[in-house]
Design an enzyme around this catalytic site. Structure first.
Site, short mmCIF file in Angstrom:
data_model
loop_
_atom_site.label_atom_id
_atom_site.label_comp_id
_atom_site.label_asym_id
_atom_site.label_seq_id
_atom_site.Cartn_x
_atom_site.Cartn_y
_atom_site.Cartn_z
N GLU A 157 0.81 -1.22 0.00
CA GLU A 157 0.00 0.00 0.00
C GLU A 157 0.84 1.26 0.00
O GLU A 157 2.00 1.26 0.41
CB GLU A 157 -0.94 0.03 1.21
CG GLU A 157 -0.28 0.25 2.55
CD GLU A 157 -1.28 0.52 3.67
OE1 GLU A 157 -2.28 1.25 3.45
OE2 GLU A 157 -1.07 0.00 4.78
N GLU A 255 -10.61 1.58 8.66
CA GLU A 255 -9.34 1.86 9.33
C GLU A 255 -9.31 3.34 9.68
O GLU A 255 -8.45 4.09 9.24
CB GLU A 255 -8.17 1.47 8.43
CG GLU A 255 -6.85 1.35 9.20
CD GLU A 255 -5.64 1.20 8.28
OE1 GLU A 255 -4.73 0.46 8.65
OE2 GLU A 255 -5.61 1.86 7.22
#
Length: 277
Positions: A157, A255
């Protein structure tokens, strides 16, 4: 959120950043009580690539006893709340990552983990980026081959913030994914974190269109602020709808840092009947 294609997506809770008002081992049950069937975690031992077996077992039992599925788990990434942002591309810390791989995979095998997030690591002064990239590729290939044994995917990521983390855009992260695939590991994918990409100024619509075939997992938080959807200015519903319309049918990890004292109070944007798998 309004009725859109985003309703086809499945949502889970990241219990390393949510339900932090509770001890770590109580969070999976809290997620279940809030209506979720699945969770994800960062590596629960930021100082230990190889934690004591008793602690690993206690963590696993907290997931099993809660009756939720652990979908995603980070490999060891150092102190995310401090100076670290992964270790796998840092030559002096490569051994920590390699030592962690069998521990993480064994835990994943026990709990049915399907995705392991491998944070790339910061740039280090005095070390050439090509050298770090070579170390990173080798370690990601090793991790992917071990994850393949249990049918799991390794994720890469882009991350925002002030740390000298080199993967800032979707193009940056996908370039690493493709480099690892070219080295022979096919079970590696792009973790599309909409908060981080937006915070770095990436064009989310273009990123989704360009990399939809590489996206293996999605995480969300509003921007700015990293709070729950609706606390910032990011049109998450539009981007999630776009993902679903283009064929993404995987998980969406929540998140975010709740703006409320109790995590459950931050979940009003997501009706309870959409929280289960």
């Amino acid at each position: 959120m309004a009725e859109t294609d985003a309703h086809r997506l499945r949502y889970l809770v990241n219990c390393s950043i949510m339900f932090t008002e509770l001890p770590l081992l109580e969070r999976p049950a809290a997620a279940r009580d809030a209506g979720f069937d699945a969770v994800e975690f960062w590596w629960p031992w930021p100082e230990h690539p190889v934690p004591p077996e008793a602690e690993v077992d206690a963590f696993a039992r907290s997931i099993e006893d809660a009756g939720v599925q652990l979908i995603g788990l980070n490999f060891f990434a150092g102190d995310l709340a401090g100076p670290d942002c992964g270790v796998l591309s840092i030559p002096a810390r490569s051994a920590q990552f390699r030592d962690n791989i069998p521990v993480a995979i064994a835990l994943g095998e026990r709990l049915g983990v399907r995705a392991f997030n491998a944070l790339y690591g910061n740039r280090i002064e005095g070390t050439d980026p090509p050298e770090q990239n070579a170390v990173g590729t080798d370690n990601l290939v090793l991790a992917a081959r071990e994850a393949e044994r249990i049918g799991a995917t390794v994720l890469v990521e882009a991350v925002s913030g002030p740390k000298p983390y080199p993967l800032r855009t979707a193009d940056d992260a996908v370039a690493v994914v493709r480099r690892v695939r070219a080295a022979g590991a096919t079970n590696v994918g792009f973790l599309c974190d909409l908060f981080h990409l937006a915070s770095n100024g990436d064009d989310l619509g273009a990123a989704i269109e360009r990399h939809i075939s590489d996206i293996a997992h999605v995480q969300i938080a509003d921007a700015p602020g990293r709070g729950e959807p609706g606390s910032g200015a990011l049109d998450l519903d539009r981007h999630l709808t776009d993902l679903a319309a283009r064929g993404y049918a995987g998980w969406v990890g929540l998140e975010y840092k709740p703006t409320t004292a109790a995590t459950v109070d931050s979940l009003g944007w997501l009706p309870r009947d959409r929280r289960g798998a």
